[in-house]
Design a protein around this motif. Structure first.
Motif, PDB file in Angstrom:
ATOM      1  N   ALA A 157       0.681  -1.018   0.631  1.00  0.00           N
ATOM      2  CA  ALA A 157      -0.086   0.241  -0.248  1.00  0.00           C
ATOM      3  C   ALA A 157       1.460   1.597   0.199  1.00  0.00           C
ATOM      4  O   ALA A 157       0.556   2.514  -0.367  1.00  0.00           O
ATOM      5  CB  ALA A 157      -0.541  -0.298   1.078  1.00  0.00           C
ATOM      6  N   ALA A 158       1.978   0.890   0.757  1.00  0.00           N
ATOM      7  CA  ALA A 158       2.298   2.242   0.498  1.00  0.00           C
ATOM      8  C   ALA A 158       3.826   3.087  -0.942  1.00  0.00           C
ATOM      9  O   ALA A 158       4.530   3.830  -1.605  1.00  0.00           O
ATOM     10  CB  ALA A 158       3.733   1.995   1.542  1.00  0.00           C
ATOM     11  N   THR A 159       4.083   1.330  -1.577  1.00  0.00           N
ATOM     12  CA  THR A 159       5.257   1.626  -2.563  1.00  0.00           C
ATOM     13  C   THR A 159       3.977   1.166  -3.879  1.00  0.00           C
ATOM     14  O   THR A 159       5.376   0.989  -5.014  1.00  0.00           O
ATOM     15  CB  THR A 159       6.126  -0.191  -2.771  1.00  0.00           C
ATOM     16  OG1 THR A 159       5.217  -1.222  -2.587  1.00  0.00           O
ATOM     17  CG2 THR A 159       6.857   0.625  -1.035  1.00  0.00           C
ATOM     18  N   GLY A 160       3.818  -0.195  -3.737  1.00  0.00           N
ATOM     19  CA  GLY A 160       2.233   0.354  -5.290  1.00  0.00           C
ATOM     20  C   GLY A 160       3.548  -0.842  -6.158  1.00  0.00           C
ATOM     21  O   GLY A 160       3.483  -1.408  -7.078  1.00  0.00           O
ATOM     22  N   PHE A 161       4.426  -1.530  -4.941  1.00  0.00           N
ATOM     23  CA  PHE A 161       5.393  -2.626  -5.781  1.00  0.00           C
ATOM     24  C   PHE A 161       4.821  -4.403  -5.084  1.00  0.00           C
ATOM     25  O   PHE A 161       5.097  -4.840  -4.306  1.00  0.00           O
ATOM     26  CB  PHE A 161       6.806  -2.513  -5.140  1.00  0.00           C
ATOM     27  CG  PHE A 161       7.926  -3.473  -5.280  1.00  0.00           C
ATOM     28  CD1 PHE A 161       8.612  -3.265  -6.738  1.00  0.00           C
ATOM     29  CD2 PHE A 161       8.826  -4.421  -5.118  1.00  0.00           C
ATOM     30  CE1 PHE A 161       9.479  -4.127  -7.778  1.00  0.00           C
ATOM     31  CE2 PHE A 161       9.557  -5.437  -5.313  1.00  0.00           C
ATOM     32  CZ  PHE A 161       9.789  -5.101  -7.001  1.00  0.00           C
ATOM     33  N   GLY A 162       5.001  -4.841  -6.213  1.00  0.00           N
ATOM     34  CA  GLY A 162       3.514  -5.866  -6.450  1.00  0.00           C
ATOM     35  C   GLY A 162       5.232  -7.081  -6.289  1.00  0.00           C
ATOM     36  O   GLY A 162       4.281  -8.394  -6.221  1.00  0.00           O
ATOM     37  N   TYR A 163       6.125  -7.075  -6.220  1.00  0.00           N
ATOM     38  CA  TYR A 163       7.387  -8.743  -6.422  1.00  0.00           C
ATOM     39  C   TYR A 163       7.708  -8.139  -4.686  1.00  0.00           C
ATOM     40  O   TYR A 163       8.158  -8.918  -4.042  1.00  0.00           O
ATOM     41  CB  TYR A 163       7.704  -7.693  -7.068  1.00  0.00           C
ATOM     42  CG  TYR A 163       7.469  -8.746  -8.535  1.00  0.00           C
ATOM     43  CD1 TYR A 163       7.661  -9.368  -9.352  1.00  0.00           C
ATOM     44  CD2 TYR A 163       6.928  -6.951  -9.322  1.00  0.00           C
ATOM     45  CE1 TYR A 163       6.809 -10.197 -10.231  1.00  0.00           C
ATOM     46  CE2 TYR A 163       6.448  -7.812 -10.708  1.00  0.00           C
ATOM     47  CZ  TYR A 163       6.635  -8.851 -11.327  1.00  0.00           C
ATOM     48  OH  TYR A 163       5.681  -9.182 -12.862  1.00  0.00           O
ATOM     49  N   LEU A 164       6.461  -7.974  -4.016  1.00  0.00           N
ATOM     50  CA  LEU A 164       7.464  -7.581  -2.227  1.00  0.00           C
ATOM     51  C   LEU A 164       7.129  -8.880  -2.218  1.00  0.00           C
ATOM     52  O   LEU A 164       5.276 -10.142  -1.780  1.00  0.00           O
ATOM     53  CB  LEU A 164       6.303  -6.851  -1.145  1.00  0.00           C
ATOM     54  CG  LEU A 164       6.963  -5.623  -1.444  1.00  0.00           C
ATOM     55  CD1 LEU A 164       5.968  -4.704  -0.513  1.00  0.00           C
ATOM     56  CD2 LEU A 164       8.163  -5.599  -0.966  1.00  0.00           C
ATOM     57  N   VAL A 165       8.142 -10.382  -1.914  1.00  0.00           N
ATOM     58  CA  VAL A 165       7.693 -11.199  -0.749  1.00  0.00           C
ATOM     59  C   VAL A 165       8.508 -11.303  -0.175  1.00  0.00           C
ATOM     60  O   VAL A 165       8.993 -11.420   0.406  1.00  0.00           O
ATOM     61  CB  VAL A 165       8.234 -12.673  -1.816  1.00  0.00           C
ATOM     62  CG1 VAL A 165       7.918 -13.942  -1.618  1.00  0.00           C
ATOM     63  CG2 VAL A 165       7.505 -12.262  -3.851  1.00  0.00           C
ATOM     64  N   PRO A 166       7.458 -11.833   1.498  1.00  0.00           N
ATOM     65  CA  PRO A 166       8.079 -12.108   3.177  1.00  0.00           C
ATOM     66  C   PRO A 166       9.703 -13.249   2.877  1.00  0.00           C
ATOM     67  O   PRO A 166       9.258 -14.072   2.508  1.00  0.00           O
ATOM     68  CB  PRO A 166       7.245 -12.865   3.551  1.00  0.00           C
ATOM     69  CG  PRO A 166       5.744 -13.103   2.542  1.00  0.00           C
ATOM     70  CD  PRO A 166       5.638 -12.312   1.167  1.00  0.00           C
ATOM     71  N   VAL A 167      10.637 -12.798   3.147  1.00  0.00           N
ATOM     72  CA  VAL A 167      11.722 -13.145   2.905  1.00  0.00           C
ATOM     73  C   VAL A 167      11.262 -14.672   4.089  1.00  0.00           C
ATOM     74  O   VAL A 167      10.710 -14.479   4.942  1.00  0.00           O
ATOM     75  CB  VAL A 167      12.840 -12.292   4.345  1.00  0.00           C
ATOM     76  CG1 VAL A 167      11.892 -12.084   5.608  1.00  0.00           C
ATOM     77  CG2 VAL A 167      14.067 -13.244   4.040  1.00  0.00           C
ATOM     78  N   GLY A 168      11.950 -15.528   3.615  1.00  0.00           N
ATOM     79  CA  GLY A 168      12.014 -17.085   4.353  1.00  0.00           C
ATOM     80  C   GLY A 168      10.020 -17.729   4.382  1.00  0.00           C
ATOM     81  O   GLY A 168       9.555 -18.439   5.282  1.00  0.00           O
ATOM     82  N   GLY A 169       9.449 -17.264   3.239  1.00  0.00           N
ATOM     83  CA  GLY A 169       7.564 -17.379   3.150  1.00  0.00           C
ATOM     84  C   GLY A 169       6.946 -17.162   4.965  1.00  0.00           C
ATOM     85  O   GLY A 169       7.134 -15.862   5.269  1.00  0.00           O
ATOM     86  N   LYS A 170       6.082 -18.110   5.313  1.00  0.00           N
ATOM     87  CA  LYS A 170       5.085 -18.300   6.104  1.00  0.00           C
ATOM     88  C   LYS A 170       6.068 -17.751   7.243  1.00  0.00           C
ATOM     89  O   LYS A 170       5.475 -18.081   7.890  1.00  0.00           O
ATOM     90  CB  LYS A 170       4.197 -19.003   6.023  1.00  0.00           C
ATOM     91  CG  LYS A 170       3.692 -19.245   4.809  1.00  0.00           C
ATOM     92  CD  LYS A 170       2.821 -20.446   4.374  1.00  0.00           C
ATOM     93  CE  LYS A 170       1.759 -20.431   3.098  1.00  0.00           C
ATOM     94  NZ  LYS A 170       0.935 -21.498   3.200  1.00  0.00           N
ATOM     95  N   GLY A 171       7.512 -18.528   7.194  1.00  0.00           N
ATOM     96  CA  GLY A 171       7.939 -18.388   8.544  1.00  0.00           C
ATOM     97  C   GLY A 171       8.186 -19.974   8.948  1.00  0.00           C
ATOM     98  O   GLY A 171       8.881 -19.625  10.027  1.00  0.00           O
ATOM     99  N   GLY A 172       8.291 -20.617   8.681  1.00  0.00           N
ATOM    100  CA  GLY A 172       8.053 -21.846   9.424  1.00  0.00           C
ATOM    101  C   GLY A 172       9.674 -22.858   9.252  1.00  0.00           C
ATOM    102  O   GLY A 172      10.389 -23.104  10.385  1.00  0.00           O
ATOM    103  N   TRP A 173      10.589 -21.956   8.270  1.00  0.00           N
ATOM    104  CA  TRP A 173      11.820 -22.133   8.125  1.00  0.00           C
ATOM    105  C   TRP A 173      12.379 -21.294   9.795  1.00  0.00           C
ATOM    106  O   TRP A 173      13.631 -21.940  10.111  1.00  0.00           O
ATOM    107  CB  TRP A 173      12.616 -21.402   6.994  1.00  0.00           C
ATOM    108  CG  TRP A 173      12.308 -19.692   6.815  1.00  0.00           C
ATOM    109  CD1 TRP A 173      11.726 -19.232   6.417  1.00  0.00           C
ATOM    110  CD2 TRP A 173      13.676 -18.853   7.651  1.00  0.00           C
ATOM    111  NE1 TRP A 173      11.604 -17.466   6.843  1.00  0.00           N
ATOM    112  CE2 TRP A 173      13.031 -17.740   7.644  1.00  0.00           C
ATOM    113  CE3 TRP A 173      14.616 -19.134   7.743  1.00  0.00           C
ATOM    114  CZ2 TRP A 173      13.428 -16.655   8.049  1.00  0.00           C
ATOM    115  CZ3 TRP A 173      15.474 -18.312   7.715  1.00  0.00           C
ATOM    116  CH2 TRP A 173      15.299 -16.931   8.078  1.00  0.00           C
TER     117      TRP A 173
END
Length: 666
Positions: free
Chosen positions: A427-443
């Motif tokens: 919402a702040a950037t409009g950058f559609g390729y933000l992927v959370p590092v490590g996905g959902k966090g299980g790693w």
């Protein structure tokens, strides 16, 4: 400049003539039809017709293309039946529901989920040891019954006279839908709680609301052409991207014609700067360039600078052999940088909660005392109660899948960090390729807390929930759309309950269409012959990963060294946040650190640098006025690329069915 743009958008959206009176029944119906059609085409196009997938980011090409089609339809309506023209609010309802549908097909989520459900029993062999390691620990209610009529026919196709065994899929699909719908509920109520804070206090710019809103600006009774389409700069931007794709279409028939490779995928656009250094990608993607123009300069700079710096950090660690971790469980360069980034991402969430502390206190007061209606699509009391109910269901779902109560809480916290960060900063950037590092966090749980205290059931649950089976993988489902949807509907004075209703109904319809058609095509065409990654390689990756995790003889333990790296990343992000508070000119944003080694900044570093440099020059020499004048060119760049991809897919459908050329990729 950004604030002036936001104010301009707010003023236009609150104009009754431009915004319309509210959400109408026809807009909901049209949105549902659009969502269903998008979901179906996403499945058929990628799995059966093989014309390529349009789901590659959190703001997919399929959404832009569908919305452009609706803009053209509305132009025709304005010309032939002015009294029936769709208002901006109605168009934004269609936009939101198309966004929900655009994220689900194939590699977006439902291809992996549906392909994985019958896979463990069908692909289990003595060699992969799935049966010995985890089959008995899989939650039986989450998978179809392992009988030939359901599993074998899925892969080999139906025999003559047989029908699709829908009844065998109702329970597992229903439960995965229920768990996912609860996640949407959590996200909706969290977004409702934070909406006024983000909009009024932090003044996020919501570029992905401005983009579709600007496309509809100027259409109305007696006005059939959007203002944007009247700009020569728009058509110049449209021409250079659509022109390159249309030129390359000629090579379908005439291979001797030289292709323009500028937009080719990352598979061909990379180089290695030194031995043992990661690849440096130089993919040029018009979507990043065009929409990146709406992003703040400091954020763009932070993305590309931190992205390149991460390559250097990983490369140096690889060359020197630097590792972190206790004996027998070391982390190398990639994971070290990811731990640093996750610490930074966590600080972004903590910082956001701290900035919103007064607002959250107000929300709690209104939830306890009642009132607060008009602050969002539902009252704060409803939002808090709904959040508690949905979060409790999610926790119970995680425990039913296999997690202990403490692991379920930890997994929910890590998912909140990942999804909250992406939703807010899209919402702040409009950058559609933000992927959370490590996905959902299980790693993170495995890497830092270790696996020694986890039994097989815990590991199975973590594996399933952190795979693409549950609620997609790196591409978010619906969550990233919610802040934009609430912003687009901010002006509504009535029927505010429909704001959330359209999201939930659109989600359910899109999900059922996607899963239903995947199941149908797998039984009628044979899953083994559909040539889809999500039906073959995807499930193998998921369950081989489970087998590897469970089969490890040496389990890992809590690792203070890795936690130290995570804390260093958190400290770095905190320092950057403070520097930005103390010195407004400070150029680096902690967001760049949080996403330094993720897909977006890595793959598209050149595109980010190009749009950063272009915007810097435009603003420096022309100021806000020149910024606004140049905007149509960048919009045209985006739309020209998407229309070009659409033309290429139509050509594939007509002349090369089943042999698509797959123009759009990473």
């Amino acid at each position: 400049m950004a604030q002036a743009h936001l104010d301009d958008h707010r003023n236009r959206s609150e104009d009754p003539d431009s915004a319309g009176s509210g959400i109408t029944a026809r807009s909901v119906v049209l949105g549902l039809l659009t969502a269903a059609a998008s979901a179906y085409y996403g499945i058929a196009g990628s799995m059966v017709l093989h014309v390529g997938s349009l789901v590659k980011s959190n703001f997919p090409v399929s959404l832009i293309l569908v919305f452009v089609i609706w803009v053209v339809i509305n132009m025709v309506i304005a010309r032939v039946a002015p009294g029936s023209v769709l208002s901006r609010t109605e168009m934004m309802v269609i936009f939101a529901m198309a966004w929900v549908a655009g994220m689900m097909p194939g590699v977006g989520w439902t291809g992996y989920m549906t392909g994985a459900l019958p896979a463990p029993h069908f692909f289990a062999t003595p060699e992969n040891r799935w049966a010995d390691l985890f089959l008995d620990e899989l939650p039986h209610w989450a998978f179809p019954e392992p009988v030939p009529e359901i599993v074998d026919r899925f892969y080999f196709g139906l025999r003559k006279g047989e029908s699709v065994p829908w009844s065998g899929w109702l329970a597992p699909v229903g439960w995965w839908l229920a768990g996912s719908l609860a996640m949407v509920g959590v996200a909706f109520f969290v977004t409702t709680i934070f909406h006024r804070q983000w909009t009024d206090a932090e003044r996020l710019t919501y570029p992905l609301v401005s983009f579709p809103s600007d496309l509809t600006d100027g259409i109305g009774p007696g006005r059939a052409i959007p203002r944007l389409f009247r700009s020569p700069l728009f058509w110049l931007g449209f021409a250079w991207t659509a022109g390159i794709i249309c030129w390359n279409i000629i090579t379908f028939w005439y291979p001797q014609v030289p292709r323009v490779t500028l937009f080719d995928s990352v598979n061909t656009k990379w180089m290695v700067v030194a031995h043992n250094f990661p690849r440096v990608y130089y993919r040029v993607l018009p979507l990043v360039i065009g929409l990146g123009y709406l992003c703040r300069l400091d954020l763009l700079f932070s993305f590309w600078f931190m992205g390149l710096l991460a390559v250097v950090k990983v490369g140096v660690m690889n060359r020197t052999g630097f590792t972190v971790g206790m004996a027998g469980q070391p982390s190398t360069g990639n994971e070290i940088v990811n731990l640093e980034s996750h610490g930074a991402m966590t600080v972004l969430v903590v910082w956001s909660l701290w900035m919103a502390r007064r607002h959250l206190a107000y929300v709690w007061k209104k939830a306890w005392e009642g009132g607060g209606e008009g602050e969002g699509p539902v009252s704060y009391r409803t939002a808090v109660a709904g959040l508690l109910v949905c979060a409790s269901f999610v926790c119970g779902f995680f425990m039913a899948v296999g997690l202990s109560f403490s692991l379920a809480l930890g997994q929910m916290t890590l998912m909140f960090i990942a999804y909250f960060t992406v939703a807010k900063y899209m919402a702040a950037t409009g950058f559609g390729y933000l992927v959370p590092v490590g996905g959902k966090g299980g790693w993170w749980l495995k890497s830092i807390t270790g696996t020694a205290t986890m039994d097989t059931r815990n590991l199975v649950g973590l594996g399933l929930l952190n795979s693409s089976v549950f609620f997609g993988g790196g591409r978010l489902q619906t969550i990233q759309m919610l802040p934009h949807h609430l912003k687009a509907m901010d002006h509504l004075k009535s029927r505010r309950g429909w704001v959330g209703g359209t999201v939930f109904v659109g989600f359910v319809v899109s999900f059922l269409v996607c899963v239903g058609f995947i199941i149908y095509y797998c039984y009628t065409e044979s899953a083994l012959f559909l040539r889809s990654w999500t039906l073959w390689e995807g499930p193998h990756g998921i369950f081989n990963g489970l087998a590897t995790s469970i089969g490890e003889t040496d389990r890992t333990v809590f690792d203070p060294q890795k936690l130290g790296i995570w804390l260093i990343g958190a400290g770095e992000a905190g320092l950057l946040a403070l520097l930005r508070t103390w010195f407004p000119w400070w150029p680096l944003h902690p967001l760049g650190l949080a996403f330094q080694y993720t897909t977006g900044p890595r793959y598209y570093v050149l595109s980010i640098m190009l749009v950063w440099a272009a915007k810097l020059l435009i603003v420096h020499y022309g100021g806000p006025r020149m910024y606004e004048k140049a905007k149509p060119f960048f919009y045209g760049t985006v739309i020209g690329y998407c229309v070009g991809i659409g033309i290429a897919q139509v050509v594939d459908l007509i002349w090369f069915p089943g042999q698509g050329h797959g123009f759009h990729n990473y």
